[in-house]
Design a protein around this motif. Structure first.
Motif, PDB file in Angstrom:
ATOM      1  N   UNK A 225       0.828  -1.209   0.000  1.00  0.00           N
ATOM      2  CA  UNK A 225       0.000   0.000   0.000  1.00  0.00           C
ATOM      3  C   UNK A 225       0.861   1.257   0.000  1.00  0.00           C
ATOM      4  N   UNK A 226       2.043   1.196   0.639  1.00  0.00           N
ATOM      5  CA  UNK A 226       2.922   2.370   0.661  1.00  0.00           C
ATOM      6  C   UNK A 226       3.393   2.728  -0.744  1.00  0.00           C
ATOM      7  N   UNK A 227       3.558   1.729  -1.625  1.00  0.00           N
ATOM      8  CA  UNK A 227       3.956   1.985  -3.004  1.00  0.00           C
ATOM      9  C   UNK A 227       2.853   2.745  -3.737  1.00  0.00           C
ATOM     10  N   UNK A 228       1.627   2.287  -3.571  1.00  0.00           N
ATOM     11  CA  UNK A 228       0.482   2.949  -4.204  1.00  0.00           C
ATOM     12  C   UNK A 228       0.383   4.408  -3.752  1.00  0.00           C
ATOM     13  N   UNK A 229       0.545   4.617  -2.462  1.00  0.00           N
ATOM     14  CA  UNK A 229       0.423   5.967  -1.906  1.00  0.00           C
ATOM     15  C   UNK A 229       1.506   6.876  -2.468  1.00  0.00           C
ATOM     16  N   UNK A 230       2.734   6.396  -2.537  1.00  0.00           N
ATOM     17  CA  UNK A 230       3.831   7.192  -3.074  1.00  0.00           C
ATOM     18  C   UNK A 230       3.577   7.592  -4.520  1.00  0.00           C
ATOM     19  N   UNK A 231       3.078   6.645  -5.316  1.00  0.00           N
ATOM     20  CA  UNK A 231       2.807   6.905  -6.736  1.00  0.00           C
ATOM     21  C   UNK A 231       1.720   7.962  -6.897  1.00  0.00           C
ATOM     22  N   UNK A 232       0.629   7.838  -6.144  1.00  0.00           N
ATOM     23  CA  UNK A 232      -0.478   8.780  -6.274  1.00  0.00           C
ATOM     24  C   UNK A 232      -0.093  10.167  -5.767  1.00  0.00           C
ATOM     25  N   UNK A 233       0.645  10.236  -4.681  1.00  0.00           N
ATOM     26  CA  UNK A 233       1.099  11.534  -4.177  1.00  0.00           C
ATOM     27  C   UNK A 233       1.921  12.262  -5.238  1.00  0.00           C
ATOM     28  N   UNK A 234       2.843  11.538  -5.845  1.00  0.00           N
ATOM     29  CA  UNK A 234       3.681  12.162  -6.865  1.00  0.00           C
ATOM     30  C   UNK A 234       2.846  12.619  -8.052  1.00  0.00           C
ATOM     31  N   UNK A 235       1.907  11.780  -8.477  1.00  0.00           N
ATOM     32  CA  UNK A 235       1.047  12.139  -9.602  1.00  0.00           C
ATOM     33  C   UNK A 235       0.244  13.397  -9.309  1.00  0.00           C
ATOM     34  N   UNK A 236      -0.334  13.471  -8.122  1.00  0.00           N
ATOM     35  CA  UNK A 236      -1.131  14.637  -7.751  1.00  0.00           C
ATOM     36  C   UNK A 236      -0.297  15.914  -7.774  1.00  0.00           C
ATOM     37  N   UNK A 237       0.909  15.835  -7.230  1.00  0.00           N
ATOM     38  CA  UNK A 237       1.769  17.022  -7.182  1.00  0.00           C
ATOM     39  C   UNK A 237       2.241  17.423  -8.577  1.00  0.00           C
ATOM     40  N   UNK A 239       0.758  16.672 -11.520  1.00  0.00           N
ATOM     41  CA  UNK A 239      -0.384  17.107 -12.320  1.00  0.00           C
ATOM     42  C   UNK A 239      -0.788  18.538 -11.973  1.00  0.00           C
ATOM     43  N   UNK A 240      -0.758  18.861 -10.686  1.00  0.00           N
ATOM     44  CA  UNK A 240      -1.105  20.209 -10.252  1.00  0.00           C
ATOM     45  C   UNK A 240      -0.130  21.246 -10.814  1.00  0.00           C
ATOM     46  N   UNK A 241       1.129  20.836 -10.986  1.00  0.00           N
ATOM     47  CA  UNK A 241       2.150  21.775 -11.462  1.00  0.00           C
ATOM     48  C   UNK A 241       2.107  21.987 -12.972  1.00  0.00           C
ATOM     49  N   UNK A 242       1.371  21.142 -13.701  1.00  0.00           N
ATOM     50  CA  UNK A 242       1.352  21.245 -15.162  1.00  0.00           C
ATOM     51  C   UNK A 242       0.548  22.445 -15.649  1.00  0.00           C
ATOM     52  N   UNK A 243      -0.501  22.801 -14.921  1.00  0.00           N
ATOM     53  CA  UNK A 243      -1.348  23.944 -15.294  1.00  0.00           C
ATOM     54  C   UNK A 243      -1.890  23.789 -16.717  1.00  0.00           C
ATOM     55  N   UNK A 244      -2.463  22.615 -16.993  1.00  0.00           N
ATOM     56  CA  UNK A 244      -3.011  22.378 -18.332  1.00  0.00           C
ATOM     57  C   UNK A 244      -4.507  22.670 -18.340  1.00  0.00           C
ATOM     58  N   UNK A 245      -4.873  23.786 -17.759  1.00  0.00           N
ATOM     59  CA  UNK A 245      -6.290  24.083 -17.615  1.00  0.00           C
ATOM     60  C   UNK A 245      -7.050  24.146 -18.914  1.00  0.00           C
ATOM     61  N   UNK A 246      -6.360  24.460 -20.035  1.00  0.00           N
ATOM     62  CA  UNK A 246      -7.069  24.595 -21.294  1.00  0.00           C
ATOM     63  C   UNK A 246      -7.277  23.304 -22.048  1.00  0.00           C
ATOM     64  N   UNK A 247      -6.681  22.227 -21.572  1.00  0.00           N
ATOM     65  CA  UNK A 247      -6.780  20.962 -22.291  1.00  0.00           C
ATOM     66  C   UNK A 247      -7.806  20.066 -21.619  1.00  0.00           C
ATOM     67  N   UNK A 248      -9.067  20.281 -21.950  1.00  0.00           N
ATOM     68  CA  UNK A 248     -10.151  19.595 -21.262  1.00  0.00           C
ATOM     69  C   UNK A 248     -10.137  18.098 -21.402  1.00  0.00           C
ATOM     70  N   UNK A 249      -9.848  17.592 -22.619  1.00  0.00           N
ATOM     71  CA  UNK A 249      -9.882  16.153 -22.836  1.00  0.00           C
ATOM     72  C   UNK A 249      -8.795  15.431 -22.045  1.00  0.00           C
ATOM     73  N   UNK A 250      -7.616  15.991 -22.030  1.00  0.00           N
ATOM     74  CA  UNK A 250      -6.547  15.370 -21.250  1.00  0.00           C
ATOM     75  C   UNK A 250      -6.831  15.469 -19.757  1.00  0.00           C
ATOM     76  N   UNK A 251      -7.397  16.580 -19.325  1.00  0.00           N
ATOM     77  CA  UNK A 251      -7.732  16.714 -17.916  1.00  0.00           C
ATOM     78  C   UNK A 251      -8.745  15.666 -17.479  1.00  0.00           C
TER      79      UNK A 251
END
Length: 342
Positions: A225-237, A239-251
């Motif tokens: 479970x710690x592996x899953x948590x590490x992966x999702x935390x990194x993804x969230x951080x 993704x938030x930094x990408x600022x792809x607000x204009x790309x609706x389909x990818x979002x």
């Protein structure tokens, strides 16, 4: 000869399955336009010897990288550094390809120019059951990012994916090393750079499910479970930094992946029947997303814990910080019948 396709095969103690895997990609009908990169991740069994025997038969296509153990992501990273093909695909050592499908795929790749190529795959269970993952997309059409918002794209897994190698190099893609389940990164981070998509109606990848000790074994998933948590935390951080607000389909695609992976972490909490599971890790993860990603946290309230278990457990957990034992037993019983964690 210039290689069309590099196939990376991460291998760790897979002597029971590796021969079938390699036979499927080194048969005499397979042309030398393919490159097979077997990455031996410090195996302690006969995996390396098996790989070498296939290299002796097909030295024109088989390359071997023998390295110390570094887990799945490290195998992908060293394989990508070696890959010479225009396109690259990952094949796990306990799975195999439909050989005739591979030959057809290689023939079609000669006339393709796409960032992402999708093919069908079959889930093969150890009890003999099979389930096909087929898409009803046109083989004549070149798709763009709008395809990413379609339901069948959202639910696709790494077995369907082939990338343009240059896309991975140019984006400096590297998979997390030292942990399991990083195949989810393979279908997350590179998608940010995908523009042109092609689909072929080929049943290529044969995905084995149900073997004991497999990373998809629920008992193994719980322990990691710690592996899953590490992966999702990194993804969230990230993704938030990408600022792809204009790309609706990818979002839409990225949101779906993140919500699904987060749901699975809560599901691990609900699945635990013994005292070996670290409930504290899930509570810390819950506090983390509540503090740092409050909007995303609220959206997880409405996630169903399983397609076959309709109660909104995550909302209950957010409110009370605990789990009803009756639901724990119900979900465990249901998953035994359908043989699917997801």
């Amino acid at each position: 000869m210039n290689k069309l396709l590099s196939i990376i095969i991460p291998t760790y103690n897979m002597e029971r399955y590796l021969s079938k895997c390699l036979e499927s990609v080194t048969a005499t009908i397979v042309p030398d336009s393919v490159e097979i990169i077997v990455v031996n991740d410090g195996s302690k069994d006969n995996s390396l010897s098996i790989a070498r025997s296939f290299q002796a038969k097909r030295s024109d296509i088989v390359e071997i990288i023998d390295k110390e153990n570094g887990n799945y992501g490290s195998c992908i990273n060293v394989g990508l550094a070696k890959a010479a093909g225009k396109y690259v695909k990952v094949l796990d050592a306990d799975d195999w390809f439909n050989t005739e499908g591979l030959v057809t795929f290689l023939s079609l790749l000669k006339n393709v120019d796409a960032d992402l190529i999708l093919t069908d795959y079959t889930m093969v269970y150890t009890n003999g059951r099979k389930r096909s993952a087929h898409r009803n997309w046109s083989v004549y059409h070149e798709y763009d990012e709008t395809l990413m918002a379609e339901s069948s794209f959202l639910k696709m897994q790494m077995h369907a994916v082939t990338y343009r190698s240059a896309l991975l190099r140019d984006s400096e893609y590297r998979q997390t090393e030292g942990i399991s389940y990083t195949d989810q990164e393979w279908i997350f981070y590179p998608m940010r750079f995908v523009r042109k998509i092609k689909y072929f109606n080929i049943d290529l990848y044969q995905y084995l499910l149900g073997r004991e000790g497999q990373t998809m074994d629920v008992h193994v998933i719980r322990k990691c479970v710690s592996h899953h948590i590490l992966i999702v935390k990194r993804m969230l951080m990230e993704y938030t930094s990408w600022h792809e607000g204009g790309n609706g389909n990818k979002n839409i695609y990225f949101d779906y992946r993140l919500l699904s992976l987060t749901r699975n972490i809560y599901k691990l909490e609900l699945l635990s029947l013994d005292n070996t599971f670290d409930h504290k890790l899930v509570k810390e993860f819950d506090d983390f997303i509540k503090e740092h990603f409050p909007d995303f946290y609220r959206r997880t309230d409405d996630c169903l814990i399983h397609d076959f278990f309709r109660y909104r457990f995550i909302r209950y957990y957010h409110r009370y910080g605990t789990r009803p034992l009756r639901w724990v037993r119900m979900l465990n019983a249901a998953l035994k019948k359908i043989q699917s964690f997801y």
